[in-house]
Motif scaffolding. Structure first.
Motif, short mmCIF file in Angstrom:
data_model
loop_
_atom_site.label_atom_id
_atom_site.label_comp_id
_atom_site.label_asym_id
_atom_site.label_seq_id
_atom_site.Cartn_x
_atom_site.Cartn_y
_atom_site.Cartn_z
N GLN A 85 0.81 -1.22 0.00
CA GLN A 85 0.00 0.00 0.00
C GLN A 85 0.85 1.28 0.00
O GLN A 85 0.31 2.38 0.04
N ALA A 86 2.16 1.11 -0.05
CA ALA A 86 3.05 2.29 -0.03
C ALA A 86 2.74 3.21 -1.20
O ALA A 86 2.56 2.76 -2.33
N ARG A 87 2.71 4.50 -0.91
CA ARG A 87 2.47 5.51 -1.96
C ARG A 87 3.82 6.12 -2.33
O ARG A 87 4.41 6.86 -1.54
N ILE A 88 4.29 5.80 -3.51
CA ILE A 88 5.59 6.27 -3.98
C ILE A 88 5.42 7.11 -5.23
O ILE A 88 4.78 6.69 -6.20
N LEU A 89 5.98 8.31 -5.20
CA LEU A 89 5.97 9.21 -6.35
C LEU A 89 7.41 9.39 -6.80
O LEU A 89 8.24 9.92 -6.05
N LEU A 90 7.72 8.93 -7.99
CA LEU A 90 9.08 9.03 -8.51
C LEU A 90 9.28 10.35 -9.23
O LEU A 90 8.44 10.77 -10.03
N LEU A 91 10.40 10.97 -8.94
CA LEU A 91 10.72 12.28 -9.47
C LEU A 91 12.08 12.18 -10.17
O LEU A 91 13.06 11.76 -9.56
N THR A 92 12.13 12.56 -11.45
CA THR A 92 13.37 12.37 -12.18
C THR A 92 13.53 13.40 -13.30
O THR A 92 12.56 13.99 -13.75
N THR A 93 14.76 13.57 -13.73
CA THR A 93 15.02 14.43 -14.90
C THR A 93 15.03 13.59 -16.17
O THR A 93 15.14 14.12 -17.26
N PHE A 94 14.89 12.27 -16.01
CA PHE A 94 15.05 11.38 -17.15
C PHE A 94 13.70 10.89 -17.66
O PHE A 94 13.03 10.11 -17.01
N ASN A 95 13.33 11.36 -18.86
CA ASN A 95 12.10 10.92 -19.50
C ASN A 95 12.44 9.65 -20.28
O ASN A 95 12.52 9.66 -21.50
N ASP A 96 12.66 8.56 -19.57
CA ASP A 96 13.18 7.32 -20.12
C ASP A 96 12.08 6.27 -20.22
O ASP A 96 11.44 5.94 -19.24
N ASP A 97 11.88 5.73 -21.44
CA ASP A 97 10.78 4.79 -21.66
C ASP A 97 10.86 3.58 -20.74
O ASP A 97 9.85 3.15 -20.19
N GLU A 98 12.05 3.02 -20.57
CA GLU A 98 12.17 1.82 -19.74
C GLU A 98 11.82 2.11 -18.29
O GLU A 98 11.19 1.30 -17.61
N TYR A 99 12.23 3.28 -17.80
CA TYR A 99 11.89 3.64 -16.43
C TYR A 99 10.38 3.78 -16.25
O TYR A 99 9.83 3.41 -15.21
N ILE A 100 9.71 4.33 -17.25
CA ILE A 100 8.27 4.52 -17.14
C ILE A 100 7.57 3.17 -17.01
O ILE A 100 6.70 2.98 -16.14
N VAL A 101 7.94 2.22 -17.85
CA VAL A 101 7.32 0.89 -17.80
C VAL A 101 7.64 0.20 -16.48
O VAL A 101 6.76 -0.40 -15.85
N GLN A 102 8.87 0.27 -16.04
CA GLN A 102 9.26 -0.33 -14.76
C GLN A 102 8.44 0.27 -13.62
O GLN A 102 7.94 -0.46 -12.75
N ALA A 103 8.32 1.59 -13.62
CA ALA A 103 7.59 2.27 -12.54
C ALA A 103 6.14 1.81 -12.50
O ALA A 103 5.59 1.53 -11.43
N LEU A 104 5.51 1.72 -13.65
CA LEU A 104 4.12 1.27 -13.71
C LEU A 104 3.97 -0.14 -13.18
O LEU A 104 3.08 -0.44 -12.39
N ARG A 105 4.85 -1.02 -13.61
CA ARG A 105 4.70 -2.42 -13.26
C ARG A 105 5.07 -2.70 -11.81
O ARG A 105 4.57 -3.67 -11.21
N LEU A 106 5.93 -1.88 -11.25
CA LEU A 106 6.26 -2.06 -9.83
C LEU A 106 5.10 -1.63 -8.94
O LEU A 106 4.98 -2.08 -7.81
N GLY A 107 4.25 -0.75 -9.45
CA GLY A 107 3.10 -0.32 -8.67
C GLY A 107 3.27 1.03 -7.99
O GLY A 107 2.55 1.34 -7.04
N VAL A 108 4.23 1.84 -8.45
CA VAL A 108 4.35 3.18 -7.88
C VAL A 108 3.14 4.01 -8.29
O VAL A 108 2.46 3.72 -9.27
N LYS A 109 2.87 5.06 -7.51
CA LYS A 109 1.67 5.85 -7.74
C LYS A 109 1.86 6.94 -8.79
O LYS A 109 0.88 7.48 -9.32
#
Length: 209
Positions: free
Chosen positions: A74-98
């Motif tokens: 149930q952890a609410r995680i908001l990732l903040l980055t300077t990198f608009n990286d496609d792989e990071y976006i998919v990873q973030a979604l699949r890990l369940g970050v908010k």
């Protein structure tokens, strides 16, 4: 709203702390500059939202997110980055970050935190425009690229589920030595350095295929 901020750029870290503490409804309960600190600080404070950079030394934001979400789904995680990286976006979604927002969009950080605190998902407009295509592409992993056998894919799934070498050996009727050899070969194939990164590889390329 109680939040923790994690960023390895101390100027950004302190700036975010100052900006967000100016909001009457935000309390910054802790700050840190590495994913290891994120994990321990989350366990200590259990904030409403964890605001965290991705690219950091030692343990990055995705690795920390996976560890935190494994312990508290149930952890609410908001990732903040300077990198608009496609792989990071998919990873973030699949890990369940908010959420996943770009650092340069400082004006959206406060409303993004409020939305995440209400269990909403938040992504920048630039990222939202990419999502349909990214998820479509990621649903069809190219196993030939990594030359992964069926057995190797089974081992990756076991690792992602948190199984130890002994448990994997029992589950797949292998010796622990064989499991270690398999994992060494797999990590070399997919170019990751440890089990955590291998689990992230699974969530990026194999989960919900």
């Amino acid at each position: 709203m109680r939040i923790i901020i994690i960023d390895d750029d101390h100027l950004v870290l302190n700036s975010l702390k100052m900006i967000l503490e100016a909001q009457s409804d935000i309390e910054v309960v802790a700050i840190g500059d590495d994913g290891e600190q994120a994990i321990s600080l989350y366990q200590q404070y259990h904030p409403d939202v964890l605001l965290m950079d991705i690219r950091m030394q030692k343990v990055n934001g995705l690795e920390a997110s996976m560890a935190i979400l494994k312990a508290d789904s149930q952890a609410r995680i908001l990732l903040l980055t300077t990198f608009n990286d496609d792989e990071y976006i998919v990873q973030a979604l699949r890990l369940g970050v908010k959420g996943y927002i770009l650092k340069q969009n400082y004006d959206v950080i406060y409303p993004a935190l409020k939305a995440v605190c209400q269990n909403q998902r938040v992504f920048n407009d630039e990222i939202m425009m990419k999502l349909p295509d990214l998820m479509k592409r990621s649903d069809h992993p190219d196993y030939e690229k990594w030359q992964l056998s069926d057995k190797e894919q089974e081992l990756i799934i076991q690792v992602a589920n948190g199984a130890s070498n002994r448990e994997i050996a029992n589950n797949l009727c292998l010796s622990e030595g064989t499991v270690r050899n398999y994992l060494s070969v797999i990590m070399e194939k997919v170019q990751v350095r440890d089990r955590t990164q291998l689990a992230i590889f699974y969530y990026q390329h194999m989960w919900k295929q």
